[in-house]
Design a protein around this motif. Structure first.
Motif, short mmCIF file in Angstrom:
data_model
loop_
_atom_site.label_atom_id
_atom_site.label_comp_id
_atom_site.label_asym_id
_atom_site.label_seq_id
_atom_site.Cartn_x
_atom_site.Cartn_y
_atom_site.Cartn_z
N VAL A 108 104.54 29.92 122.27
CA VAL A 108 104.91 28.51 122.06
C VAL A 108 106.44 28.41 122.06
CG1 VAL A 108 104.52 26.47 120.65
CG2 VAL A 108 102.91 28.37 120.50
N PRO A 109 107.05 28.47 123.25
CA PRO A 109 108.52 28.44 123.30
C PRO A 109 109.08 27.03 123.06
CG PRO A 109 107.62 28.46 125.52
CD PRO A 109 106.45 28.60 124.56
N GLU A 110 110.34 27.00 122.70
CA GLU A 110 111.03 25.72 122.58
C GLU A 110 111.30 25.18 123.98
OE1 GLU A 110 114.56 26.04 120.21
OE2 GLU A 110 113.50 27.10 118.61
N GLY A 111 111.48 23.87 124.05
CA GLY A 111 111.91 23.24 125.29
C GLY A 111 110.81 22.98 126.31
N LEU A 112 109.56 23.00 125.91
CA LEU A 112 108.50 22.68 126.86
C LEU A 112 108.59 21.20 127.20
CD1 LEU A 112 105.56 24.76 125.35
CD2 LEU A 112 106.92 25.27 127.38
N HIS A 171 107.10 15.12 120.68
CA HIS A 171 107.61 15.11 119.30
C HIS A 171 108.86 16.00 119.25
CE1 HIS A 171 107.53 14.94 114.92
NE2 HIS A 171 107.62 16.26 114.90
N THR A 172 110.02 15.43 119.56
CA THR A 172 111.23 16.22 119.66
C THR A 172 112.38 15.67 118.80
OG1 THR A 172 111.93 14.95 121.60
CG2 THR A 172 110.69 16.98 122.01
N LEU A 173 112.15 14.60 118.06
CA LEU A 173 113.23 13.97 117.29
C LEU A 173 113.80 14.87 116.21
CD1 LEU A 173 111.88 10.32 116.92
CD2 LEU A 173 113.65 11.17 118.47
N GLU A 174 113.00 15.80 115.69
CA GLU A 174 113.46 16.67 114.60
C GLU A 174 114.01 18.00 115.10
OE1 GLU A 174 110.88 16.81 111.11
OE2 GLU A 174 109.74 15.18 112.02
N GLY A 175 114.24 18.12 116.39
CA GLY A 175 114.83 19.33 116.94
C GLY A 175 113.87 20.09 117.84
N PRO A 176 114.42 20.97 118.68
CA PRO A 176 113.60 21.68 119.65
C PRO A 176 112.64 22.70 119.03
CG PRO A 176 115.85 22.51 119.68
CD PRO A 176 115.84 21.31 118.77
N ASP A 177 112.88 23.11 117.77
CA ASP A 177 111.98 24.08 117.15
C ASP A 177 110.84 23.43 116.36
OD1 ASP A 177 113.52 23.10 115.05
OD2 ASP A 177 113.73 25.04 114.08
N ASP A 178 110.86 22.09 116.24
CA ASP A 178 109.89 21.43 115.37
C ASP A 178 108.48 21.43 115.95
OD1 ASP A 178 109.23 20.07 112.95
OD2 ASP A 178 109.11 18.20 114.09
N HIS A 181 108.47 28.94 110.81
CA HIS A 181 108.53 28.70 112.24
C HIS A 181 109.69 27.80 112.66
CE1 HIS A 181 104.79 30.78 112.22
NE2 HIS A 181 104.20 29.84 111.51
N ARG A 182 110.56 27.44 111.72
CA ARG A 182 111.75 26.64 112.02
C ARG A 182 112.99 27.44 111.72
NH1 ARG A 182 111.93 20.61 111.37
NH2 ARG A 182 113.32 21.07 113.10
N GLU A 183 114.07 27.10 112.42
CA GLU A 183 115.34 27.77 112.15
C GLU A 183 115.84 27.46 110.75
OE1 GLU A 183 116.66 30.10 113.98
OE2 GLU A 183 115.21 29.85 115.61
N HIS A 184 115.68 26.22 110.32
CA HIS A 184 116.11 25.79 108.98
C HIS A 184 114.99 24.96 108.37
CE1 HIS A 184 120.10 27.27 109.86
NE2 HIS A 184 120.04 26.65 111.01
N GLY A 185 113.92 25.62 107.96
CA GLY A 185 112.75 24.92 107.44
C GLY A 185 112.90 24.43 106.01
#
Length: 139
Positions: free
Chosen positions: A71-75, A80-87, A123-127
């Motif tokens: 499940v990579p970022e940037g697909l 649902h991308t408003l909270e960042g690419p890792d959300d 699963h988030r950079e800054h969860g």
């Protein structure tokens, strides 16, 4: 016996973190329970709980590497991308692994296999900090 409380975990970096001892330390009432069940419910949708190898840190690394590839970022089809690419990838990983565990209690302790441990999957950079609702039932 019924007991319920929230356990608060500090913010951790993205990846998998052994929290078995954190859970046990937060629940001194486990010692009073000769047999029972402990239900753990993570109160978040971008992290997970799982039971796995507790000895070799390579397992935690490999699981994180696999999920990042699965499940990579940037697909481009994620909306649902408003909270960042890792959300959104974090939500998918959370759904795949789950946010709940039900564990046996035996003789006042978690009844885990020799090499089993409870992991928090961040699963988030800054969860941020995470909360787990624990419910213990037993005698």
């Amino acid at each position: 016996m019924w007991h319920q409380q929230e356990i608060h975990l500090p913010e951790t970096p993205r990846g998998f973190h052994l929290i078995t001892n954190d859970i046990a330390r937060a629940l001194p009432c486990l010692a009073e329970c000769s047999q029972g069940l402990l239900h753990l419910q993570l109160m978040h949708t971008s992290a997970s709980l799982t039971l796995n190898e507790n000895s070799d840190p390579d397992v935690r690394h490999d699981l994180d590497a696999f999920l990042r590839r699965l499940v990579p970022e940037g697909l481009s089809y994620f909306r649902h991308t408003l909270e960042g690419p890792d959300d959104m990838p974090a939500h998918v990983a959370s759904s795949l692994l789950g946010t709940q565990l039900c564990l046996a209690i035996r003789d006042g302790r978690l009844a885990l296999g020799t090499w089993q441990g409870i992991w928090l999957g961040e699963h988030r950079e800054h969860g941020g900090s995470r909360r787990i609702l624990v419910t213990l039932t037993g005698c």
